[in-house]
Design an enzyme around this catalytic site. Structure first.
Site, PDB file in Angstrom:
ATOM      1  N   ARG A 142      11.482   8.094  -5.781  1.00  0.00           N
ATOM      2  CA  ARG A 142      12.480   8.462  -6.788  1.00  0.00           C
ATOM      3  C   ARG A 142      11.762   8.949  -8.052  1.00  0.00           C
ATOM      4  O   ARG A 142      10.917   8.254  -8.615  1.00  0.00           O
ATOM      5  CB  ARG A 142      13.367   7.261  -7.124  1.00  0.00           C
ATOM      6  CG  ARG A 142      14.424   7.538  -8.180  1.00  0.00           C
ATOM      7  CD  ARG A 142      15.255   6.316  -8.508  1.00  0.00           C
ATOM      8  NE  ARG A 142      16.086   5.911  -7.389  1.00  0.00           N
ATOM      9  CZ  ARG A 142      15.888   4.817  -6.668  1.00  0.00           C
ATOM     10  NH1 ARG A 142      14.868   4.019  -6.950  1.00  0.00           N
ATOM     11  NH2 ARG A 142      16.677   4.502  -5.676  1.00  0.00           N
ATOM     12  N   GLU A 190      11.926   8.411   1.803  1.00  0.00           N
ATOM     13  CA  GLU A 190      13.197   8.872   1.246  1.00  0.00           C
ATOM     14  C   GLU A 190      12.925   9.638  -0.042  1.00  0.00           C
ATOM     15  O   GLU A 190      12.304   9.100  -0.964  1.00  0.00           O
ATOM     16  CB  GLU A 190      14.111   7.683   0.936  1.00  0.00           C
ATOM     17  CG  GLU A 190      15.348   8.041   0.129  1.00  0.00           C
ATOM     18  CD  GLU A 190      16.036   6.831  -0.480  1.00  0.00           C
ATOM     19  OE1 GLU A 190      16.535   6.962  -1.614  1.00  0.00           O
ATOM     20  OE2 GLU A 190      16.069   5.763   0.162  1.00  0.00           O
ATOM     21  N   THR A 208      20.265   8.606  -2.261  1.00  0.00           N
ATOM     22  CA  THR A 208      21.319   8.768  -3.265  1.00  0.00           C
ATOM     23  C   THR A 208      22.138  10.025  -2.973  1.00  0.00           C
ATOM     24  O   THR A 208      22.426  10.838  -3.861  1.00  0.00           O
ATOM     25  CB  THR A 208      20.745   8.804  -4.698  1.00  0.00           C
ATOM     26  OG1 THR A 208      19.738   7.793  -4.824  1.00  0.00           O
ATOM     27  CG2 THR A 208      21.840   8.484  -5.721  1.00  0.00           C
ATOM     28  N   LYS A 211      22.903  -0.075   4.639  1.00  0.00           N
ATOM     29  CA  LYS A 211      21.954  -0.488   3.603  1.00  0.00           C
ATOM     30  C   LYS A 211      22.590  -1.567   2.738  1.00  0.00           C
ATOM     31  O   LYS A 211      23.583  -1.320   2.061  1.00  0.00           O
ATOM     32  CB  LYS A 211      21.568   0.720   2.750  1.00  0.00           C
ATOM     33  CG  LYS A 211      20.591   0.392   1.629  1.00  0.00           C
ATOM     34  CD  LYS A 211      20.195   1.633   0.843  1.00  0.00           C
ATOM     35  CE  LYS A 211      21.247   2.010  -0.165  1.00  0.00           C
ATOM     36  NZ  LYS A 211      20.745   3.032  -1.121  1.00  0.00           N
ATOM     37  N   GLY A 248      14.278  -4.788  -4.702  1.00  0.00           N
ATOM     38  CA  GLY A 248      13.559  -6.031  -4.948  1.00  0.00           C
ATOM     39  C   GLY A 248      12.604  -6.459  -3.854  1.00  0.00           C
ATOM     40  O   GLY A 248      12.177  -7.623  -3.834  1.00  0.00           O
TER      41      GLY A 248
END
Length: 221
Positions: free
Chosen positions: A20, A43, A78, A138, A167
């Site tokens: 990201r 991803e 996303t 997910k 986390g």
């Protein structure tokens, strides 16, 4: 590689690295470090703050696919709209990950023969996602939930393959896998932006190796 093979890879490798906000100039070095550490699933996340997020994310996916070939398998994260699904798959994405359950996104993903991974927090959302055709659900944000909640949620839904995202660290990845999730998504603890900024790819490789080793120990145990 087809949808069935990608699904098997996720079951087998159990870890998707979430990239990201990584600048395009840092992509190749970062991905190479993760590959060297044993990571095979990535991803690339849509950043909806950017006006050109579809073009930017598509270009990154395409660049990785063209450079690394079958050394690594790439998905988009996303993903919030049908248009984003189309753009990601056209660029080479083989799995589509969302933070939410959206029937249009899931159905478009299925229609394009990509692996569907929507995000859910409650049993109602998880069952709805799976009934719409999701390949995995997910569980997000897993790091903000107690392990007792995750266990209680999954117990009556053992037929649904869950991934835990949020986390996850090398130290606790085995604990999450022991709960029964089929895999994890990992962001900051692996894709360390300070290390990337400093081009400290050895650090990224080392953390990737720790994840890979602990996941292997879980599988063997």
């Amino acid at each position: 590689m087809g949808k069935l093979e990608i699904t098997r890879l996720i079951h087998n490798h159990k870890l998707i690295a979430i990239m990201r906000g990584i600048e395009e100039k840092d992509l190749i070095g970062t991905v190479q470090a993760m590959i060297d550490g044993g990571i095979r699933l990535l991803e690339i996340t849509f950043d909806h703050i950017q006006d050109n997020c579809i073009e930017d994310t598509s270009n990154k996916i395409k660049k990785i696919v063209e450079y690394f070939g079958d050394q690594v398998y790439v998905g988009a994260g996303t993903v919030l709209t049908e248009r984003e699904v189309e753009a990601a798959v056209e660029a080479g994405a083989q799995f589509i990950i969302s933070p939410n359950v959206d029937d249009i996104v899931i159905k478009k993903t299925i229609a394009l023969n990509a692996v569907s991974i929507p995000g859910a927090l409650t049993p109602t959302e998880a069952v709805l996602a799976y009934s719409l055709g999701a390949d995995f659900v997910k569980l997000f944000p897993a790091g903000e939930l107690s392990k007792s909640y995750i266990t209680a949620l999954m117990k009556p839904l053992e037929h649904i393959p869950f991934l835990a995202v949020g986390g996850i660290t090398p130290e606790n990845v085995k604990e999450y896998l022991d709960l029964g999730v089929r895999g994890v998504g990992v962001s900051g603890s692996l894709v360390n932006k300070e290390a990337i900024k400093d081009r400290n790819y050895e650090h990224i490789k080392s953390v990737a190796e720790q994840f890979t080793l602990n996941i292997k120990l879980n599988s063997e145990g």
